[in-house]
Design a protein around this motif. Structure first.
Motif, mmCIF file in Angstrom:
data_model
loop_
_atom_site.group_PDB
_atom_site.id
_atom_site.type_symbol
_atom_site.label_atom_id
_atom_site.label_comp_id
_atom_site.label_asym_id
_atom_site.label_seq_id
_atom_site.Cartn_x
_atom_site.Cartn_y
_atom_site.Cartn_z
ATOM 1 N N GLY A 24 0.887 -1.303 -0.134
ATOM 2 C CA GLY A 24 0.115 0.187 -0.136
ATOM 3 C C GLY A 24 0.785 1.034 -0.058
ATOM 4 N N ARG A 25 0.163 2.395 -0.027
ATOM 5 C CA ARG A 25 0.979 3.516 0.077
ATOM 6 C C ARG A 25 0.547 4.698 1.024
ATOM 7 N N ILE A 26 1.463 5.551 1.682
ATOM 8 C CA ILE A 26 1.167 6.703 2.101
ATOM 9 C C ILE A 26 1.561 7.831 1.298
ATOM 10 N N ILE A 29 2.333 14.569 1.025
ATOM 11 C CA ILE A 29 1.763 15.998 0.730
ATOM 12 C C ILE A 29 1.362 15.847 -1.128
ATOM 13 N N GLY A 30 0.603 16.626 -1.407
ATOM 14 C CA GLY A 30 0.093 16.406 -2.799
ATOM 15 C C GLY A 30 -1.059 15.446 -3.262
ATOM 16 N N GLU A 31 -2.177 16.192 -2.778
ATOM 17 C CA GLU A 31 -3.266 15.245 -2.730
ATOM 18 C C GLU A 31 -4.293 15.942 -4.076
ATOM 19 N N HIS A 32 -4.944 14.954 -4.874
ATOM 20 C CA HIS A 32 -5.793 15.227 -5.905
ATOM 21 C C HIS A 32 -5.037 16.184 -6.935
ATOM 22 N N THR A 33 -3.807 16.007 -6.878
ATOM 23 C CA THR A 33 -2.872 16.751 -7.869
ATOM 24 C C THR A 33 -2.648 15.599 -8.945
ATOM 25 N N ASP A 34 -2.475 14.510 -8.777
ATOM 26 C CA ASP A 34 -1.931 13.500 -9.768
ATOM 27 C C ASP A 34 -2.897 13.568 -11.079
ATOM 28 N N TYR A 35 -3.984 13.553 -10.962
ATOM 29 C CA TYR A 35 -4.895 13.726 -12.330
ATOM 30 C C TYR A 35 -4.889 15.293 -12.978
ATOM 31 N N LYS A 173 -11.998 7.075 -11.830
ATOM 32 C CA LYS A 173 -10.959 7.908 -12.789
ATOM 33 C C LYS A 173 -9.713 8.404 -12.090
ATOM 34 N N CYS A 174 -9.203 7.312 -11.263
ATOM 35 C CA CYS A 174 -7.881 7.691 -10.542
ATOM 36 C C CYS A 174 -6.939 8.402 -11.199
ATOM 37 N N GLY A 175 -5.921 8.982 -10.668
ATOM 38 C CA GLY A 175 -4.696 9.374 -11.285
ATOM 39 C C GLY A 175 -3.580 8.167 -11.195
ATOM 40 N N ILE A 176 -2.294 8.432 -11.444
ATOM 41 C CA ILE A 176 -1.294 7.335 -11.301
ATOM 42 C C ILE A 176 -0.679 7.318 -9.950
ATOM 43 N N MET A 177 -0.851 8.094 -9.009
ATOM 44 C CA MET A 177 0.041 8.130 -7.832
ATOM 45 C C MET A 177 0.161 6.687 -7.277
ATOM 46 N N ASP A 178 -1.183 6.241 -7.037
ATOM 47 C CA ASP A 178 -1.199 4.886 -6.114
ATOM 48 C C ASP A 178 -0.510 3.579 -6.630
ATOM 49 N N GLU A 227 -17.925 11.050 -6.260
ATOM 50 C CA GLU A 227 -17.714 12.175 -5.979
ATOM 51 C C GLU A 227 -16.203 12.602 -6.377
ATOM 52 N N TYR A 228 -15.342 11.483 -6.421
ATOM 53 C CA TYR A 228 -14.075 11.567 -6.978
ATOM 54 C C TYR A 228 -14.012 11.952 -8.249
ATOM 55 N N ASN A 229 -14.989 11.230 -9.245
ATOM 56 C CA ASN A 229 -14.935 11.418 -10.616
ATOM 57 C C ASN A 229 -15.368 12.893 -10.875
HETATM 58 C C1 GLA Z 1 -6.773 8.413 -4.672
HETATM 59 C C2 GLA Z 1 -6.615 8.270 -6.190
HETATM 60 C C3 GLA Z 1 -5.139 9.005 -6.261
HETATM 61 C C4 GLA Z 1 -5.121 10.300 -6.154
HETATM 62 C C5 GLA Z 1 -5.677 10.272 -4.676
HETATM 63 C C6 GLA Z 1 -5.963 11.735 -4.243
HETATM 64 O O1 GLA Z 1 -5.895 7.638 -3.909
HETATM 65 O O2 GLA Z 1 -6.555 6.902 -6.622
HETATM 66 O O3 GLA Z 1 -4.807 8.758 -7.938
HETATM 67 O O4 GLA Z 1 -5.968 11.328 -6.877
HETATM 68 O O5 GLA Z 1 -7.103 9.367 -4.514
HETATM 69 O O6 GLA Z 1 -4.441 12.269 -4.169
#
Ligand code: GLA
Length: 395
Positions: A24-26, A29-35, A173-178, A227-229
């Motif tokens: 998993g990941r922590i 900082i930098g939230e909702h910035t990936d997408y 529609k998540c970003g790439i971070m995780d 809500e994320y989308n």
């Molecule tokens: C979820 C998403 C990530 C990212 C975070 C918010 O974990 O899967 O892509 O957008 O939310 O930073």
């Protein structure tokens, strides 16, 4: 946890060809910035998912989730999204791999994949806690398929394909971070990832006499995907307006505060203040991550922590992805001199806060926060103390 190879043998009456572990990941900082093509500062953790896998010959995919004690079988051809979410994290990846190998010059892997496989999964990442248990499953699965079918995928390709799988099979529609963090994590290091270029740098995380503690609201954030989308769409709406005057703006990464104020604040009456608030938060946060990394490199953990509080404020008030329970947890530590920073982490609407707490005070603070949480909510606080660990690997 029982050795997954033993479970595999018992379940499928054959030996696993390989076992893959994915963390998993922590995110510091930098939230909702990936997408929005911005920066993030995640790290892989010592909570992970394991998969054990072996080929079949009868064209079926047999899956078993050890922790849930659930089994599902689907045909390996014509894969469609399934009603059970953990199943989608596996077959969504298979669908991506099939798409990829069908276009490859040598499609023997595609044919082999159609013969099916046995897979079982287990893990200790709390589900719905914002620690990316779903990405960990997807990354473990793609890593295992890559190895077993000799697909030759790079971890960069794996990150992009698992992200696509999450879009298509989980509907987020998540970003790439995780995925990126799960696949590329290194022990004791955080990674500054530029989600636009995917360039990344590792930095040792030296918190001196402080440590990371996660406070888990125990509110599962699964319902938040719609809500994320919506947030993603609101950002895109903002970009659409900015682009009319500044055509070079393709994502919020390309925009600055002045442009957001100039065009979205004045347009706010037409489009609603929401879009302005969302974009303002994102543009601020992208700057904040870069400044926070400078703090970290200068050893100024106090300044770093303050930025985490600022991020929470933005996520709660402007981006509106927090929830009362997360706000209670942040407020419970905000004035404590031994807590340098705290904020909600991940997608939001539940899950965990990440806190930087003085080591000698951790237990006392846990006790205080647990009391406050019990008094002010209908839930019990859960605490996770995590270490930064290696990314996806063969066990
Ligand atoms: C979820 C998403 C990530 C990212 C975070 C918010 O974990 O899967 O892509 O957008 O939310 O930073």
């Amino acid at each position: 946890m029982q050795d997954i190879r033993v479970s595999f043998q018992q379940l499928f009456n054959t030996s696993a060809s390989l076992v893959v572990q994915s963390p998993g990941r922590i995110n510091l900082i930098g939230e909702h910035t990936d997408y929005n093509n911005g920066f993030v500062l995640p790290a892989a953790i010592d909570k992970s998912v394991q998969v054990a896998i072996a080929k079949r010959t009868d064209g079926a995919i047999h899956m078993h989730a050890i922790d849930l004690q659930e089994s599902v079988i689907v045909p390996a051809v014509g894969i469609q999204p399934h009603a059970t979410s953990w199943v989608n994290y596996i077959i969504g990846v298979v669908a991506q791999v099939q798409k990829y190998s069908a276009t490859a010059s040598n499609n023997s892997a595609a044919l082999d994949l159609e013969k099916g496989f046995d897979i079982c999964i287990q893990g200790d990442i709390p589900i719905g806690a914002g620690l990316s248990s779903s990405a960990a499953v997807e990354c473990a699965v793609i890593f295992a398929l890559n190895e077993m079918y000799q697909l030759g995928l790079s971890t960069m390709q794996m990150a992009l394909m698992t992200q696509q799988s999450e879009h298509e099979f989980a509907g987020v529609k998540c970003g790439i971070m995780d995925m990126f963090a799960s696949l590329h994590g290194k022990s004791n290091q955080v990674m500054l990832l530029d989600c636009g270029s995917l360039q990344h740098h590792y930095y040792p995380l030296d918190l001196k006499e402080y440590q990371i503690v996660l406070f888990d609201t125990q509110i599962k954030h699964a319902l938040a995907s719609s809500e994320y989308n919506t947030r993603r769409l609101e950002c895109e709406q903002g970009v659409g307006i900015l682009q009319k005057k500044y055509p070079s703006i393709k994502t919020l990464r390309d925009a600055n505060k002045q442009q957001v104020d100039e065009l979205l604040k004045t347009e706010a009456t037409l489009i609603g203040t929401k879009v302005y608030n969302r974009c303002k938060y994102v543009v601020d946060e992208i700057d904040r991550v870069q400044l926070a990394v400078k703090d970290l490199l200068a050893g100024d953990i106090k300044a770093f922590g303050q930025k985490m509080y600022d991020t929470h404020e933005g996520l709660s008030k402007l981006y509106e992805v927090s929830c009362p329970e997360l706000d209670i947890l942040v407020n419970a530590v905000k004035d404590n001199p031994h807590v340098l920073g705290a904020r909600m982490m991940g997608g939001g609407f539940g899950g965990c806060t990440i806190n930087i707490i003085k080591k000698s005070e951790v237990q006392a603070i846990i006790d205080t926060v647990a009391d406050i949480y019990a008094q002010q909510t209908a839930h019990t606080l859960k605490v996770h103390q995590v270490k930064i660990a290696q990314g996806t690997h063969i066990k």
